[in-house]
Design a protein around this motif. Structure first.
Motif, PDB file in Angstrom:
ATOM      1  N   PHE A  17     117.599  16.785  30.775  1.00  0.00           N
ATOM      2  CA  PHE A  17     116.176  17.102  30.619  1.00  0.00           C
ATOM      3  C   PHE A  17     115.928  18.554  30.246  1.00  0.00           C
ATOM      4  N   GLY A  18     116.791  19.100  29.384  1.00  0.00           N
ATOM      5  CA  GLY A  18     116.507  20.415  28.821  1.00  0.00           C
ATOM      6  C   GLY A  18     115.414  20.268  27.778  1.00  0.00           C
ATOM      7  N   GLY A  19     115.322  21.213  26.873  1.00  0.00           N
ATOM      8  CA  GLY A  19     114.273  21.179  25.853  1.00  0.00           C
ATOM      9  C   GLY A  19     114.272  19.914  25.019  1.00  0.00           C
ATOM     10  N   ARG A  20     115.441  19.473  24.566  1.00  0.00           N
ATOM     11  CA  ARG A  20     115.517  18.255  23.743  1.00  0.00           C
ATOM     12  C   ARG A  20     115.222  17.014  24.568  1.00  0.00           C
ATOM     13  N   GLY A  21     115.733  16.960  25.771  1.00  0.00           N
ATOM     14  CA  GLY A  21     115.486  15.808  26.639  1.00  0.00           C
ATOM     15  C   GLY A  21     114.013  15.649  26.966  1.00  0.00           C
ATOM     16  N   LYS A  22     113.321  16.760  27.165  1.00  0.00           N
ATOM     17  CA  LYS A  22     111.874  16.722  27.430  1.00  0.00           C
ATOM     18  C   LYS A  22     111.120  16.100  26.256  1.00  0.00           C
ATOM     19  N   ARG A  23     111.518  16.467  25.035  1.00  0.00           N
ATOM     20  CA  ARG A  23     110.839  15.908  23.850  1.00  0.00           C
ATOM     21  C   ARG A  23     111.098  14.411  23.721  1.00  0.00           C
ATOM     22  N   TRP A  24     112.337  13.982  23.970  1.00  0.00           N
ATOM     23  CA  TRP A  24     112.647  12.557  23.925  1.00  0.00           C
ATOM     24  C   TRP A  24     111.828  11.810  24.984  1.00  0.00           C
TER      25      TRP A  24
END
Length: 167
Positions: free
Chosen positions: A10-17
């Motif tokens: 759930f870093g930056g990319r995970g948050k967007r997904w």
């Protein structure tokens, strides 16, 4: 279409997904070893799991959003594919590694795609000859539906300006 998506990381990319799939109505499960990760999502929007196995157990799509370390991706990908349904799509979000690098780490390379969220909230998908035709088609269908839903939702949430003639 909706289903179940597992987000690993759930870093930056995970948050967007997570935000993209959640706003399109998908059931969300997530795992991150950092217990503070994912706090940006409302508690009712997703379920934090204690293990990768619990997270991917019933997923239609698994989005791996890990740090760009190939040995870490390999270890997590093998765990994911050992526990996820046999026909689950594994979308690996990587800006560094090629689809061939990523698939070479997989137990079932035919189920793996490289996918990223673009700046316009659309998705780019990278496949190889190893990618199964049905996985490619399902990935394209699902991700284009998510992008279209989110694009429509964003345009509907924009305030409408009255026409100059009707004002």
């Amino acid at each position: 279409m909706s289903g179940s998506v597992a987000i690993i990381g759930f870093g930056g990319r995970g948050k967007r997904w997570a935000s993209s799939f959640h706003s399109a109505g998908w059931a969300l499960r997530g795992f991150d070893p950092d217990t503070t990760a994912g706090l940006h999502l409302p508690a009712q929007a997703w379920r934090r799991e204690e293990t990768i196995s619990q997270t991917v157990a019933a997923a239609h799509v698994v989005a791996m959003c890990l740090p760009e370390r190939l040995e870490l991706m390999q270890k997590v990908m093998q765990r994911v594919q050992a526990e996820a349904p046999q026909d689950a799509i594994l979308a690996v979000d990587s800006a560094v590694f090629s689809i061939d690098d990523i698939q070479n780490c997989a137990l079932r390379p035919a189920n793996v795609v490289r996918a990223q969220i673009a700046d316009d909230d659309g998705f780019t998908i990278d496949v190889s000859p190893k990618t199964a035709t049905k996985i490619r088609a399902a990935s394209e269908r699902i991700l284009s539906q998510i992008a279209a839903h989110n694009s429509l939702a964003a345009s509907l949430s924009q305030p409408q300006r009255p026409d100059a003639e009707s004002a």
